[in-house]
Design a protein around this motif. Sequence first.
Motif, short mmCIF file in Angstrom:
data_model
loop_
_atom_site.label_atom_id
_atom_site.label_comp_id
_atom_site.label_asym_id
_atom_site.label_seq_id
_atom_site.Cartn_x
_atom_site.Cartn_y
_atom_site.Cartn_z
N GLY A 189 0.67 -1.25 -0.12
CA GLY A 189 0.08 0.16 0.01
C GLY A 189 0.78 1.23 0.17
O GLY A 189 0.25 2.27 -0.48
N LEU A 190 1.86 1.27 0.25
CA LEU A 190 2.88 2.52 0.23
C LEU A 190 3.12 2.77 -1.26
O LEU A 190 3.25 1.99 -2.05
CB LEU A 190 4.28 1.99 0.92
N SER A 191 3.12 4.10 -1.37
CA SER A 191 3.51 4.51 -2.85
C SER A 191 4.50 5.87 -2.66
O SER A 191 4.46 6.17 -1.74
CB SER A 191 2.11 5.09 -3.53
N GLY A 192 5.25 6.14 -3.99
CA GLY A 192 6.16 7.08 -3.98
C GLY A 192 6.12 7.77 -5.25
O GLY A 192 5.69 7.05 -6.07
N VAL A 193 6.26 9.07 -5.58
CA VAL A 193 6.25 9.66 -6.72
C VAL A 193 7.67 10.31 -6.88
O VAL A 193 8.53 10.69 -6.15
CB VAL A 193 5.47 10.70 -6.78
N GLY A 194 7.99 10.55 -8.35
CA GLY A 194 9.27 10.98 -8.70
C GLY A 194 9.11 11.75 -9.88
O GLY A 194 8.20 11.76 -10.48
#
Length: 401
Positions: free
Chosen positions: A27-32
């Motif tokens: 469920g963790l997400s990250g953006v770049g």
Amino acid sequence: MKIEAIKTIVTSPGQNFVTVRIVTECGLSGVGDGTLNGRELAVASYLDDHVIPCLLGRDPRRIEEIWQYLYRGAYWRRGPVTMAAIAAIDMALWDIKAKAAGMPLYQLLGGASRRHLMTYTHASGATIEDTVAAVSAKVSAGYPAVRAQCGIPGLGAMYGVHPLHSGDADAPKLPEEQVWSTSRYLQHVPQLFEALRAAVGWDVHLLHDVHHRLTPIEAARLGKDLEPYRLFWMEDAVPAEAQDSFRLIRQHTTTPLAVGEVFNAIWDARELISNQLIDYIRATSTHAGGVTGLRRIFEFAALHHVRTGCHGPVDISPISAGVNAHLGLWAPNAAIQEFADYSPEMHAMFPHAWTHHQGYIHPGDAPGHGVDFDETLAGEHPYEPAYLPVCRLEDGTLWNW
């Protein structure tokens, strides 16, 4: 933990941005940010067609291994498209890792070296008088550092990104062409900084961007002519790939030199840094391989008395502004960061924990790098074809923009 999905989104809230979101099975997400101004779709294709299929199912915590896989594994290393794509993935992975640790990115890097990081803003005008007024307004607003640019008498559009003029509204948009005269420029710029020092005094840091337009001996002359006005730096005096040129410039002037916004890896900056031919390295996370790539450059620069000054105009997204601020808060040799403020639409699309006040930025203490991305808003601002300008001498010869 495994990578479950990766999405590339290209959007244009007044400026084209390439954003990556990585979602994990927990469920963790990250953006770049993978924005490459004028070549956004090339990065998006590189990500969608060549990078994302190779990363699904991998452990997102193995950041270094993934970075090496994308860098070494492609064989065709470096270059702006490759490194912008790697940067987007790398930022998102560090975002996930710091969120999993429950701490802001700068703490994961080793903690803060300062309370906040100084930034510089932009001020320009068609004439010296206009530029003096613009710089004075920034100083009155509390900015400690200002980059000053000025129109050159007898020429048209001054340096900067300008609206495109394609004639027929339905015709394809093509790069704007600007005209350049080195002799007029070299005569005019010292007059600008003489007027600026008379107007704002000596407590304000003044910067200037040559934008790669001079030969080495011309740059040496300009640096010498600007010495009485004590610039914070003279930026991009010659084309960045002409690295031996900086040795000649260095021999003739004590004006501090900055370069590196077009560098993509530590190898691009190695000789300039190790030979102390520059004073500030301007590489940015978006174009130099993300957190992993930029940290290597910062640490190498620290060994050679070279300080950092991250590139940070509006053609990198608020994600990169936040990532650069985390690195700048941590790096013991950080000096300054470029900051050209974003529009309300950009702030809304990229809600962020970083704050900027009177010329200083702090990345915030939210877990991760502290910047998110509103995909619903992004869908309301589709990609718009756009180019950076090109430059010609007065006789028509193509020159460095």
